[in-house]
Write a protein that holds these residues in place. Sequence first.
Motif, PDB file in Angstrom:
ATOM      1  N   TYR A  36       0.801  -1.228   0.000  1.00  0.00           N
ATOM      2  CA  TYR A  36       0.000   0.000   0.000  1.00  0.00           C
ATOM      3  C   TYR A  36       0.836   1.281   0.000  1.00  0.00           C
ATOM      4  CZ  TYR A  36      -4.321  -2.705   0.863  1.00  0.00           C
ATOM      5  OH  TYR A  36      -5.386  -3.550   0.776  1.00  0.00           O
ATOM      6  N   PRO A  37       1.870   1.393   0.847  1.00  0.00           N
ATOM      7  CA  PRO A  37       2.649   2.638   0.808  1.00  0.00           C
ATOM      8  C   PRO A  37       3.275   2.905  -0.563  1.00  0.00           C
ATOM      9  CG  PRO A  37       3.145   1.431   2.807  1.00  0.00           C
ATOM     10  CD  PRO A  37       2.321   0.524   1.942  1.00  0.00           C
ATOM     11  N   LEU A  38       3.774   1.851  -1.207  1.00  0.00           N
ATOM     12  CA  LEU A  38       4.347   2.012  -2.546  1.00  0.00           C
ATOM     13  C   LEU A  38       3.277   2.425  -3.555  1.00  0.00           C
ATOM     14  CD1 LEU A  38       6.701  -1.102  -2.705  1.00  0.00           C
ATOM     15  CD2 LEU A  38       7.391   1.285  -2.577  1.00  0.00           C
ATOM     16  N   ILE A  39       2.103   1.832  -3.434  1.00  0.00           N
ATOM     17  CA  ILE A  39       1.000   2.165  -4.340  1.00  0.00           C
ATOM     18  C   ILE A  39       0.573   3.611  -4.133  1.00  0.00           C
ATOM     19  CG2 ILE A  39      -1.427   1.688  -4.867  1.00  0.00           C
ATOM     20  CD1 ILE A  39      -0.738  -1.310  -4.230  1.00  0.00           C
ATOM     21  N   PHE A  40       0.444   4.034  -2.878  1.00  0.00           N
ATOM     22  CA  PHE A  40       0.069   5.420  -2.588  1.00  0.00           C
ATOM     23  C   PHE A  40       1.089   6.382  -3.192  1.00  0.00           C
ATOM     24  CE2 PHE A  40      -2.274   4.352   1.670  1.00  0.00           C
ATOM     25  CZ  PHE A  40      -3.222   3.654   0.962  1.00  0.00           C
ATOM     26  N   GLY A  41       2.359   6.067  -3.039  1.00  0.00           N
ATOM     27  CA  GLY A  41       3.407   6.918  -3.589  1.00  0.00           C
ATOM     28  C   GLY A  41       3.401   6.930  -5.110  1.00  0.00           C
ATOM     29  N   PHE A  42       3.190   5.771  -5.708  1.00  0.00           N
ATOM     30  CA  PHE A  42       3.153   5.654  -7.167  1.00  0.00           C
ATOM     31  C   PHE A  42       1.986   6.453  -7.743  1.00  0.00           C
ATOM     32  CE2 PHE A  42       1.695   3.405 -11.008  1.00  0.00           C
ATOM     33  CZ  PHE A  42       2.842   3.471 -11.785  1.00  0.00           C
ATOM     34  N   LEU A  43       0.811   6.296  -7.137  1.00  0.00           N
ATOM     35  CA  LEU A  43      -0.386   6.987  -7.627  1.00  0.00           C
ATOM     36  C   LEU A  43      -0.431   8.457  -7.199  1.00  0.00           C
ATOM     37  CD1 LEU A  43      -3.104   4.277  -6.876  1.00  0.00           C
ATOM     38  CD2 LEU A  43      -2.052   4.808  -9.088  1.00  0.00           C
ATOM     39  N   GLU A  44       0.325   8.781  -6.166  1.00  0.00           N
ATOM     40  CA  GLU A  44       0.341  10.111  -5.552  1.00  0.00           C
ATOM     41  C   GLU A  44      -0.973  10.458  -4.867  1.00  0.00           C
ATOM     42  OE1 GLU A  44       1.715  12.784  -8.632  1.00  0.00           O
ATOM     43  OE2 GLU A  44       3.798  12.246  -8.209  1.00  0.00           O
ATOM     44  N   TYR A  45      -1.703   9.440  -4.451  1.00  0.00           N
ATOM     45  CA  TYR A  45      -2.895   9.607  -3.626  1.00  0.00           C
ATOM     46  C   TYR A  45      -3.256   8.254  -3.039  1.00  0.00           C
ATOM     47  CZ  TYR A  45      -5.905   7.439  -7.166  1.00  0.00           C
ATOM     48  OH  TYR A  45      -6.496   6.555  -8.031  1.00  0.00           O
ATOM     49  N   GLY A  46      -4.120   8.263  -2.029  1.00  0.00           N
ATOM     50  CA  GLY A  46      -4.604   7.030  -1.430  1.00  0.00           C
ATOM     51  C   GLY A  46      -5.890   6.596  -2.111  1.00  0.00           C
ATOM     52  N   PRO A  47      -5.914   5.451  -2.766  1.00  0.00           N
ATOM     53  CA  PRO A  47      -7.094   5.017  -3.520  1.00  0.00           C
ATOM     54  C   PRO A  47      -8.214   4.417  -2.670  1.00  0.00           C
ATOM     55  CG  PRO A  47      -5.380   3.388  -3.733  1.00  0.00           C
ATOM     56  CD  PRO A  47      -4.797   4.525  -2.940  1.00  0.00           C
ATOM     57  N   GLU A 106       0.244  12.474  11.677  1.00  0.00           N
ATOM     58  CA  GLU A 106      -0.552  13.347  10.805  1.00  0.00           C
ATOM     59  C   GLU A 106      -1.041  12.531   9.614  1.00  0.00           C
ATOM     60  OE1 GLU A 106      -0.135  17.421   8.207  1.00  0.00           O
ATOM     61  OE2 GLU A 106       1.467  16.834   9.552  1.00  0.00           O
ATOM     62  N   PHE A 107      -2.331  12.521   9.413  1.00  0.00           N
ATOM     63  CA  PHE A 107      -2.908  11.747   8.324  1.00  0.00           C
ATOM     64  C   PHE A 107      -3.077  12.623   7.091  1.00  0.00           C
ATOM     65  CE2 PHE A 107      -4.000   9.336  12.013  1.00  0.00           C
ATOM     66  CZ  PHE A 107      -3.832   8.031  11.594  1.00  0.00           C
ATOM     67  N   ILE A 108      -2.257  12.374   6.093  1.00  0.00           N
ATOM     68  CA  ILE A 108      -2.379  13.046   4.801  1.00  0.00           C
ATOM     69  C   ILE A 108      -2.496  11.906   3.797  1.00  0.00           C
ATOM     70  CG2 ILE A 108      -1.337  14.641   3.172  1.00  0.00           C
ATOM     71  CD1 ILE A 108       0.344  15.724   5.500  1.00  0.00           C
ATOM     72  N   ILE A 109      -3.728  11.528   3.487  1.00  0.00           N
ATOM     73  CA  ILE A 109      -3.941  10.325   2.707  1.00  0.00           C
ATOM     74  C   ILE A 109      -4.339  10.620   1.265  1.00  0.00           C
ATOM     75  CG2 ILE A 109      -5.359   8.248   2.515  1.00  0.00           C
ATOM     76  CD1 ILE A 109      -5.445   8.319   5.600  1.00  0.00           C
ATOM     77  N   ASN A 110      -5.199  11.567   1.061  1.00  0.00           N
ATOM     78  CA  ASN A 110      -5.679  11.822  -0.286  1.00  0.00           C
ATOM     79  C   ASN A 110      -5.016  13.037  -0.920  1.00  0.00           C
ATOM     80  OD1 ASN A 110      -7.459   9.624  -0.471  1.00  0.00           O
ATOM     81  ND2 ASN A 110      -8.846  10.668   0.914  1.00  0.00           N
ATOM     82  N   HIS A 111      -3.790  13.274  -0.555  1.00  0.00           N
ATOM     83  CA  HIS A 111      -3.006  14.360  -1.118  1.00  0.00           C
ATOM     84  C   HIS A 111      -1.681  13.791  -1.589  1.00  0.00           C
ATOM     85  CE1 HIS A 111      -5.953  17.085   0.531  1.00  0.00           C
ATOM     86  NE2 HIS A 111      -5.827  16.485   1.694  1.00  0.00           N
ATOM     87  N   LYS A 112      -0.877  14.596  -2.208  1.00  0.00           N
ATOM     88  CA  LYS A 112       0.394  14.103  -2.737  1.00  0.00           C
ATOM     89  C   LYS A 112       1.375  13.693  -1.660  1.00  0.00           C
ATOM     90  CE  LYS A 112       0.088  16.007  -7.246  1.00  0.00           C
ATOM     91  NZ  LYS A 112       0.775  16.448  -8.385  1.00  0.00           N
ATOM     92  N   GLU A 113       1.327  14.344  -0.498  1.00  0.00           N
ATOM     93  CA  GLU A 113       2.241  13.976   0.573  1.00  0.00           C
ATOM     94  C   GLU A 113       1.600  12.889   1.417  1.00  0.00           C
ATOM     95  OE1 GLU A 113       3.802  17.219   2.923  1.00  0.00           O
ATOM     96  OE2 GLU A 113       3.082  18.591   1.371  1.00  0.00           O
ATOM     97  N   MET A 114       2.358  11.870   1.737  1.00  0.00           N
ATOM     98  CA  MET A 114       1.867  10.824   2.619  1.00  0.00           C
ATOM     99  C   MET A 114       2.938  10.481   3.629  1.00  0.00           C
ATOM    100  SD  MET A 114      -0.279   8.350   0.248  1.00  0.00           S
ATOM    101  CE  MET A 114      -0.258   9.053  -1.365  1.00  0.00           C
ATOM    102  N   GLU A 115       2.590  10.559   4.889  1.00  0.00           N
ATOM    103  CA  GLU A 115       3.545  10.285   5.955  1.00  0.00           C
ATOM    104  C   GLU A 115       3.579   8.783   6.214  1.00  0.00           C
ATOM    105  OE1 GLU A 115       4.060  11.517  10.567  1.00  0.00           O
ATOM    106  OE2 GLU A 115       3.059  12.885   9.203  1.00  0.00           O
ATOM    107  N   THR A 116       4.775   8.232   6.375  1.00  0.00           N
ATOM    108  CA  THR A 116       4.912   6.825   6.685  1.00  0.00           C
ATOM    109  C   THR A 116       5.911   6.664   7.823  1.00  0.00           C
ATOM    110  OG1 THR A 116       6.649   6.574   5.043  1.00  0.00           O
ATOM    111  CG2 THR A 116       4.412   6.037   4.336  1.00  0.00           C
ATOM    112  N   ILE A 117       5.968   5.484   8.370  1.00  0.00           N
ATOM    113  CA  ILE A 117       6.920   5.187   9.438  1.00  0.00           C
ATOM    114  C   ILE A 117       8.321   5.261   8.857  1.00  0.00           C
ATOM    115  CG2 ILE A 117       7.819   3.369  10.941  1.00  0.00           C
ATOM    116  CD1 ILE A 117       4.999   2.363  11.249  1.00  0.00           C
TER     117      ILE A 117
END
Length: 118
Positions: A36-47, A106-117
């Motif tokens: 999922y983190p790779l997919i979010f980064g690839f798509l640049e949003y959370g699907p 900080e939850f930034i899921i449907n934007h270009k920035e996504m925070e991960t561990i």
Amino acid sequence: MELKLFQKDVAAIFNVSDDCVTYWENNRSEPQIQYYPLIFGFLEYGPFELDTSTLMGRIKAYRYVNGLSQNRLAKMVGVDPSTILAWENGKGRVSERLKVLLASYEFIINHKEMETIE
């Protein structure tokens, strides 16, 4: 999204087989949560539709954004995996350890920035 990539190119990005990407595209299988983190980064949003306005939604969102299974998150906060499932379904009392973890996140899921561990 027009990147003009072949399935083999996408497979290399995610370190999976070409067939795996084909199955994902044709809804024959779903990606495992670790991707999922790779997919979010690839798509640049959370699907995924994730409701971070509730505690149970924030637990699931945290897992998805960080690619954590319920088992892995359970180990991180020192509870049984069934407890994570119960919390995500709004049952039981959430541990203080998890509340602190979520409060500092900080939850930034449907934007270009996504925070991960880290």
